[in-house]
Write a protein that holds these residues in place. Structure first.
Motif, mmCIF file in Angstrom:
data_model
loop_
_atom_site.group_PDB
_atom_site.id
_atom_site.type_symbol
_atom_site.label_atom_id
_atom_site.label_comp_id
_atom_site.label_asym_id
_atom_site.label_seq_id
_atom_site.Cartn_x
_atom_site.Cartn_y
_atom_site.Cartn_z
ATOM 1 N N LEU A 11 7.549 -79.475 -11.372
ATOM 2 C CA LEU A 11 6.354 -79.929 -10.675
ATOM 3 C C LEU A 11 5.882 -78.841 -9.719
ATOM 4 N N ILE A 48 10.205 -83.839 -2.738
ATOM 5 C CA ILE A 48 11.000 -84.375 -3.831
ATOM 6 C C ILE A 48 12.423 -84.702 -3.379
ATOM 7 N N ILE A 75 7.955 -90.813 -11.655
ATOM 8 C CA ILE A 75 8.596 -89.632 -12.218
ATOM 9 C C ILE A 75 10.083 -89.623 -11.888
ATOM 10 N N ILE A 76 10.400 -89.916 -10.629
ATOM 11 C CA ILE A 76 11.802 -89.942 -10.187
ATOM 12 C C ILE A 76 12.598 -90.982 -10.980
ATOM 13 N N SER A 128 10.733 -79.053 -8.007
ATOM 14 C CA SER A 128 9.406 -79.112 -7.412
ATOM 15 C C SER A 128 9.163 -77.853 -6.594
ATOM 16 N N THR A 153 17.518 -83.323 -7.813
ATOM 17 C CA THR A 153 16.212 -82.782 -7.444
ATOM 18 C C THR A 153 16.393 -81.455 -6.721
ATOM 19 N N LEU A 191 14.839 -82.437 -11.793
ATOM 20 C CA LEU A 191 13.465 -82.205 -11.331
ATOM 21 C C LEU A 191 13.440 -81.004 -10.392
ATOM 22 N N HIS A 227 4.422 -79.162 -15.229
ATOM 23 C CA HIS A 227 3.138 -79.604 -14.659
ATOM 24 C C HIS A 227 2.149 -78.432 -14.733
ATOM 25 N N ALA A 250 12.991 -89.789 -14.634
ATOM 26 C CA ALA A 250 13.905 -88.648 -14.758
ATOM 27 C C ALA A 250 15.349 -89.084 -14.545
ATOM 28 N N ILE A 271 12.192 -80.928 -15.620
ATOM 29 C CA ILE A 271 10.763 -81.168 -15.409
ATOM 30 C C ILE A 271 10.363 -80.387 -14.164
#
Length: 403
Positions: A166, A220, A185-186, A198, A228, A196, A117, A189, A164
């Motif tokens: 964020l 997240i 997004i969740i 974050s 996550t 993920l 991001h 993914a 990814i």
């Protein structure tokens, strides 16, 4: 592992912050002393000696973080969710910058693909690149309130996409990824088995969006996907940058174990004194007043900045932040972006005001942009904006523009 490039933001702050008279570059909420923290707390019997436990032996302590601190963080991440986050799913680190570095070092290898991001803190791109990953930037759109396009994210994913990244709330824009976008997004993914990360270091400093809003962004970790990771610290939203205490939290215990194995080669543990202050700050007796103080600072000071921009709207524009401590302001003259490095150097030299040039901190695509930090003490922000107003009147027309 390739040699890391210079960290442009930190080098700028290191050079110019010590001599600034008016710090509009600081990205932390106005920092507190321990006495100030005690004054906020509902526990009026507590003393500094109680917090620091001056009789305690200063050994390494609990390697993964003190039980008290991880319990407090567990409580925060477990509020209003179906499945509580266990304290063992949290690892304490020396700030969020160390937390992010450990996540990358533990999970990323040569040949991996990472999507980040953007714009965001330089570390979140350069560290995975240094580990051999190819990093593609998922660009936020200034014309769309700094929202990125979800369809673009889907098109960026490859067979080797590992992570990814964020940043929510976002540095430098003060924008948030809304809940409706996070859900997409969740789900995406999870369908691809992508982890993920974050960076939530500016959470929960929300001052322009209410928890009652349907698009208020949860952490997240609250959205039902196991792979996550959230990182955070006491620096930004909690006004305690000097204690250097951050964390990695994940629903996936294996991620925490991999980070711990990597951490054995770096810091071993985090200062017991720092963790004691952090635990007190995040305790039920203190956290609500602490956040209320910082959110009110943000609201008050952002209105000062907003009035400055409205008054100079022929030269300045921005998307008003809804969270965090930073705003990304574009300066133009005659339809061309101002040379932001020249602007920030001149305003430091002639007015004593610290700002960060956007293209230096976040890349050439942000020519003309300047990052403001507006959650310092209100008097500092007010005086700094007044000096900047004088500078704009006398010096702005002589600044170079970008062709």
């Amino acid at each position: 592992m390739a040699r890391l490039p210079p960290f442009r933001i930190e080098q700028w702050m290191d050079e110019y912050q010590p001599t600034a008279k008016h710090d509009l570059g600081e990205t932390c909420s106005a920092s507190l002393s321990i006495d100030g923290l005690l004054a906020l707390s509902e526990n009026k019997d507590a003393t500094a000696s109680d917090i620091l436990n001056s009789a305690a032996i200063q050994d390494y302590g609990e390697i993964r973080g003190t039980t008290a601190l991880r319990n407090n963080l567990s409580r925060l991440y477990s509020t209003k969710v179906g499945t509580p986050l266990a304290p063992d799913n949290i690892l304490i680190t020396p700030g969020a910058i160390a937390a992010n570095h450990l996540v990358f070092y533990a999970l990323i290898k040569d040949g991996d693909h990472v999507i980040c991001h953007w714009p965001t803190y330089q570390q979140l791109v350069t560290v995975p690149e240094s580990l051999g990953a190819v990093v593609d930037k998922w660009h936020s759109k200034p014309h769309d309130n700094w929202l990125p396009d979800f369809e673009e994210l889907k098109a960026m994913v490859k067979d080797n996409t590992k992570l990814i990244v964020l940043n929510n709330p976002q540095n430098p824009t003060g924008a948030v990824l809304p809940k409706s976008l996070l859900v997409k997004i969740i789900d995406f993914a999870e369908s691809k088995g992508i982890i993920l990360l974050s960076d939530e270091v500016y959470r929960p400093l929300f001052h322009g969006i209410s928890p009652m809003d349907k698009d208020f962004p949860p952490s997240i970790l609250s959205m039902g996907y196991n792979n996550t990771i959230a990182t955070g610290s006491l620096s930004k939203a909690y006004a305690l940058a000097g204690i250097r205490t951050g964390w990695i939290a994940s629903r996936n215990k294996d991620v925490i174990e991999k980070c711990q194995l990597t951490r054995d080669y770096t810091t071993i543990s985090v200062s017991k004194l720092d963790q004691a202050v952090a635990s007190f700050a995040l305790s039920p007796d203190t956290i609500h007043a602490l956040l209320s103080r910082n959110i009110q600072l943000a609201k008050t000071n952002l209105e000062l900045l907003d009035r400055f921009i409205v008054k100079h709207d022929e030269f300045c524009s921005y998307v008003k932040p809804v969270a965090g401590t930073t705003a990304f302001v574009k300066f133009e003259r005659d339809g061309k972006p101002i040379d932001a490095v020249a602007l920030c150097k001149a305003v430091h030299e002639k007015a004593g005001v610290l700002l960060l040039p956007g293209d230096l901190g976040f890349g050439d695509e942000f020519k003309g942009y300047v990052r403001f930090g507006y959650v310092n003490q209100t008097a500092i922000v007010k005086d700094g904006l007044e000096e900047l107003r004088k500078f704009m009147r006398k010096e702005f027309d002589d600044l170079p523009v970008c062709e």
